[in-house]
Design an enzyme around this catalytic site. Structure first.
Site, mmCIF file in Angstrom:
data_model
loop_
_atom_site.group_PDB
_atom_site.id
_atom_site.type_symbol
_atom_site.label_atom_id
_atom_site.label_comp_id
_atom_site.label_asym_id
_atom_site.label_seq_id
_atom_site.Cartn_x
_atom_site.Cartn_y
_atom_site.Cartn_z
ATOM 1 N N ASP A 25 0.769 17.348 11.244
ATOM 2 C CA ASP A 25 0.795 16.784 9.888
ATOM 3 C C ASP A 25 -0.318 17.329 9.013
ATOM 4 O OD1 ASP A 25 -1.357 15.615 11.103
ATOM 5 O OD2 ASP A 25 -0.791 13.548 10.659
ATOM 6 N N GLU B 89 2.469 1.296 12.032
ATOM 7 C CA GLU B 89 2.001 2.656 12.275
ATOM 8 C C GLU B 89 2.383 3.196 13.641
ATOM 9 O OE1 GLU B 89 -2.061 3.343 11.208
ATOM 10 O OE2 GLU B 89 -1.385 3.277 9.115
#
Length: 277
Positions: free
Chosen positions: A71, A55
């Site tokens: 996002d 990640e």
């Protein structure tokens, strides 16, 4: 990570788990020792470092990180990518306030985070950051100077992801550190609730364990790959397809028979090499 929904704490009670791996002699049999699972803090540390490499491109947990990624989820912060648009960032700020026993440098953000949380839960704008000016700097500075914020992050991570994923591992009979890592990583990315791409649904689709944990894990990861390639929700499609190397890495660790995640350990993710001494 790619949480699609307003998060809820839906961990079930853990069931009995595991199977006996037997080694025999002419007169008696005894259970051979199993590789330790993530109940071992050292193995949990390795698992979390691997997920962080997926990640964050580093084995270090980014407690102090906070940024606006564009996002659709507002501000992303901390070791598990808690976001203002998916409820868990508010949980961390509140947990920190409880640990501090009163006002903290983040207290002034509780009201706008709550407002965003409510509108997201009602299907509204999850991307809003109104009222959060200066949050990133305040978060980073506080993380570096007050360990209670990082402890709050650990506690919320365990509540939302680690314990629910370990409950699912117990029900599926997954006892090894690598197997539990595979389920934890899925829970972190896909969620641990009732969605069609969430961890419980993927476990159900894989079927009951057969006593061959590596074989079961391969089936599970094949199914996870299918869900990443063809997610139930189109909004996740682009990001999830970029996550396919997570499955590649986990399959390689199975091939290498690193079920115990013992160190030293090396792995490759998306062409980058990582290691723990």
């Amino acid at each position: 990570m790619n949480r699609r929904f307003f998060l809820s704490l839906t961990a079930g009670a853990a069931g009995a788990a595991g199977w006996a791996v037997l080694s025999g002699c002419s007169s008696a049999t005894a259970a051979a020792p199993r590789p330790p699972g993530l109940a071992d803090p050292a193995r949990k540390h390795v698992a979390e470092a691997i997920i962080s490499s997926f990640e964050n491109s580093t084995t270090e947990l980014p407690y102090a990180a906070a940024q606006r990624l564009g996002d659709g989820r507002g501000i992303t912060a901390g070791r598990a990518g808690f976001t203002s648009g998916t409820h868990d960032l508010l949980l961390v700020v509140r947990r920190y306030e409880q640990a501090a026993g009163g006002s903290t440098p983040l207290t002034k953000y509780v009201r706008p985070l709550t407002r965003i949380d409510v509108q997201a839960a009602e299907g509204g704008d999850k991307e809003s950051t109104r009222g959060l000016d200066g949050f990133e700097d305040a978060w980073a500075q506080t993380s570096r100077t007050d360990p209670r914020l990082n402890q709050a992050q650990d506690a919320v991570y365990d509540d939302l992801y680690f314990r629910p994923s370990m409950d699912q591992a117990a029900r599926a009979g997954v006892t090894t550190a690598l197997g539990q890592l595979a389920l934890l990583d899925t829970g972190v990315q896909h969620g641990v609730s009732t969605g069609p791409d969430d961890l419980p649904a993927l476990i159900t689709e894989t079927g009951p364990p057969s006593g061959d944990e590596p074989g079961w894990l391969r089936r599970f990861l094949d199914i996870r790959r299918e869900h990443l390639e063809n997610p139930a929700y189109e909004e996740t499609a682009e990001v999830w397809r970029e996550s396919l190397p997570r499955v590649d890495t986990l399959e390689t660790l199975i091939d290498q028979q690193r079920l115990d995640l013992a160190t030293p350990l090396e792995w490759t993710f998306a062409g980058d090499r990582f290691s723990l001494a």
